[in-house]
Design a protein around this motif. Structure first.
Motif, mmCIF file in Angstrom:
data_model
loop_
_atom_site.group_PDB
_atom_site.id
_atom_site.type_symbol
_atom_site.label_atom_id
_atom_site.label_comp_id
_atom_site.label_asym_id
_atom_site.label_seq_id
_atom_site.Cartn_x
_atom_site.Cartn_y
_atom_site.Cartn_z
ATOM 1 N N GLN A 185 82.935 -26.015 70.073
ATOM 2 C CA GLN A 185 82.855 -26.420 68.673
ATOM 3 C C GLN A 185 82.208 -25.302 67.849
ATOM 4 O O GLN A 185 81.399 -24.533 68.364
ATOM 5 N N THR A 186 82.568 -25.222 66.595
ATOM 6 C CA THR A 186 81.971 -24.254 65.691
ATOM 7 C C THR A 186 81.097 -24.976 64.682
ATOM 8 O O THR A 186 81.560 -25.886 63.982
ATOM 9 N N LEU A 187 79.830 -24.585 64.621
ATOM 10 C CA LEU A 187 78.917 -25.162 63.636
ATOM 11 C C LEU A 187 79.198 -24.542 62.272
ATOM 12 O O LEU A 187 79.406 -23.330 62.165
ATOM 13 N N SER A 188 79.184 -25.376 61.241
ATOM 14 C CA SER A 188 79.515 -24.915 59.895
ATOM 15 C C SER A 188 78.456 -25.391 58.921
ATOM 16 O O SER A 188 78.135 -26.584 58.869
ATOM 17 N N TRP A 189 77.919 -24.463 58.134
ATOM 18 C CA TRP A 189 76.936 -24.816 57.124
ATOM 19 C C TRP A 189 77.573 -25.704 56.048
ATOM 20 O O TRP A 189 76.968 -26.689 55.602
ATOM 21 N N GLU A 190 78.796 -25.377 55.647
ATOM 22 C CA GLU A 190 79.496 -26.171 54.642
ATOM 23 C C GLU A 190 79.704 -27.601 55.126
ATOM 24 O O GLU A 190 79.517 -28.571 54.377
ATOM 25 N N TYR A 191 80.057 -27.750 56.403
ATOM 26 C CA TYR A 191 80.297 -29.069 56.984
ATOM 27 C C TYR A 191 78.987 -29.864 57.041
ATOM 28 O O TYR A 191 78.950 -31.061 56.721
ATOM 29 N N LEU A 217 89.113 -51.756 63.405
ATOM 30 C CA LEU A 217 88.776 -51.634 64.821
ATOM 31 C C LEU A 217 88.424 -50.183 65.098
ATOM 32 O O LEU A 217 89.252 -49.297 64.875
ATOM 33 N N PHE A 218 87.196 -49.944 65.544
ATOM 34 C CA PHE A 218 86.729 -48.589 65.818
ATOM 35 C C PHE A 218 86.469 -48.418 67.308
ATOM 36 O O PHE A 218 85.771 -49.227 67.923
ATOM 37 N N VAL A 219 87.001 -47.338 67.876
ATOM 38 C CA VAL A 219 86.742 -46.988 69.275
ATOM 39 C C VAL A 219 85.940 -45.697 69.303
ATOM 40 O O VAL A 219 86.356 -44.687 68.734
ATOM 41 N N SER A 220 84.764 -45.749 69.937
ATOM 42 C CA SER A 220 83.874 -44.580 70.036
ATOM 43 C C SER A 220 83.696 -43.888 68.684
ATOM 44 O O SER A 220 83.858 -42.670 68.560
ATOM 45 N N PRO A 221 83.352 -44.636 67.646
ATOM 46 C CA PRO A 221 83.323 -44.031 66.303
ATOM 47 C C PRO A 221 82.166 -43.061 66.105
ATOM 48 O O PRO A 221 81.070 -43.264 66.627
ATOM 49 N N ILE A 222 82.434 -41.995 65.352
ATOM 50 C CA ILE A 222 81.365 -41.144 64.819
ATOM 51 C C ILE A 222 80.860 -41.844 63.562
ATOM 52 O O ILE A 222 81.603 -42.006 62.594
ATOM 53 N N LEU A 223 79.594 -42.241 63.576
ATOM 54 C CA LEU A 223 79.041 -43.055 62.494
ATOM 55 C C LEU A 223 78.021 -42.307 61.646
ATOM 56 O O LEU A 223 77.757 -42.695 60.513
ATOM 57 N N ASP A 224 77.443 -41.235 62.197
ATOM 58 C CA ASP A 224 76.437 -40.451 61.477
ATOM 59 C C ASP A 224 76.691 -38.973 61.770
ATOM 60 O O ASP A 224 76.151 -38.408 62.722
ATOM 61 N N MET A 225 77.539 -38.344 60.956
ATOM 62 C CA MET A 225 77.925 -36.956 61.207
ATOM 63 C C MET A 225 76.752 -36.009 61.046
ATOM 64 O O MET A 225 76.642 -35.014 61.776
ATOM 65 N N ASN A 226 75.861 -36.293 60.135
ATOM 66 C CA ASN A 226 74.683 -35.443 59.958
ATOM 67 C C ASN A 226 73.868 -35.399 61.245
ATOM 68 O O ASN A 226 73.439 -34.325 61.696
ATOM 69 N N GLN A 227 73.664 -36.564 61.868
ATOM 70 C CA GLN A 227 72.915 -36.627 63.121
ATOM 71 C C GLN A 227 73.655 -35.897 64.234
ATOM 72 O O GLN A 227 73.041 -35.178 65.032
ATOM 73 N N LEU A 228 74.962 -36.064 64.291
ATOM 74 C CA LEU A 228 75.748 -35.401 65.336
ATOM 75 C C LEU A 228 75.653 -33.886 65.215
ATOM 76 O O LEU A 228 75.447 -33.181 66.211
ATOM 77 N N ILE A 229 75.782 -33.359 63.995
ATOM 78 C CA ILE A 229 75.694 -31.905 63.807
ATOM 79 C C ILE A 229 74.292 -31.408 64.139
ATOM 80 O O ILE A 229 74.122 -30.358 64.781
#
Length: 233
Positions: free
Chosen positions: A155-161, A117-129
């Motif tokens: 939020q802090t943007l991270s190249w590694e992330y 069961l997922f609530v408000s899931p982050i499904l595409d982290m690449n797109q979000l970043i």
């Protein structure tokens, strides 16, 4: 409702409910903590489930942890928790919120979960970043050069992330999954959710005028009714 506080390999945890061979692992999102599972546990215990909730790094009892709320720290932890669970319960399901869903999919793609069961899931982290970079007017060249860049959103943007997200797309998810999504979710675009649902054959419920964070009385009523319906199935 019984409540037992303990640790799993040093990870603070709560087990909710009396003895059962069925358990839901509850994974919170950013700014969450293990105690927030209480409402879900009340419903779950009514249907014969126990609920196990944990504190992710930098959250709850672990707020003093530093630089560890990332997949290369979280995934090994979740795998160790799952090994603990598999040694004690026969029927295992998953409840995950926001980024907790992404961490869970990275961790559990090969695990024999019965339902998620997922609530408000982050499904595409690449797109979000990428979306965050666009809003902050940060280019890939800048991020690669600086390695990390704080933004006005906090939020802090991270190249590694970013590289991790690109190298670890969600390509496999066989668990029967139901998703609750707010119509006005500011982190995950509706097309991302609908594509994921179609690709992995999920059940999707969209709350009209809902947000990423379900917190108003109306939103919480929808959330709890949705949980009740899914657990009754």
């Amino acid at each position: 409702m019984e409540k037992t506080c303990f640790q799993i390999h040093g990870i603070p945890a709560i087990l909710w409910g009396s003895g059962s061979n069925k358990v839901y692992l509850y994974i919170h999102g950013q700014a969450g903590r293990k105690e927030e599972a209480e409402t879900f546990a009340h419903i779950g215990c009514h249907y014969g489930w126990q609920v196990l909730s944990i504190d992710l790094p930098e959250h709850g009892e672990r707020k003093k942890d530093t630089n560890s709320f990332d997949p290369w720290h979280v995934v090994p932890e979740l795998l160790s928790v799952m090994e603990y669970i598999k040694g004690r319960w026969t029927h295992i399901s998953l409840f995950a919120n926001s980024i907790g869903a992404w961490f869970s999919m990275l961790s559990f793609e090969n695990e024999p979960l019965e339902k998620s069961l997922f609530v408000s899931p982050i499904l595409d982290m690449n797109q979000l970043i990428s979306d965050m970079m666009l809003r902050a007017n940060v280019s890939e060249t800048e991020l690669e050069r600086e390695r990390s860049i704080p933004t006005a959103s906090g939020q802090t943007l991270s190249w590694e992330y970013l590289l991790y997200a690109r190298n670890h797309p969600i390509t496999k998810w066989k668990v029967p999954t139901a998703i609750l999504y707010g119509e006005h979710d500011e982190l995950t675009d509706r097309t991302v959710v609908e594509n994921f649902v179609q690709r992995f054959h999920c059940n999707l419920t969209i709350m009209k005028n809902g947000e990423h964070w379900f917190h108003t009385p109306e939103q919480l009523e929808v959330l709890n009714n949705w949980i009740e319906t899914r657990l009754r199935e």
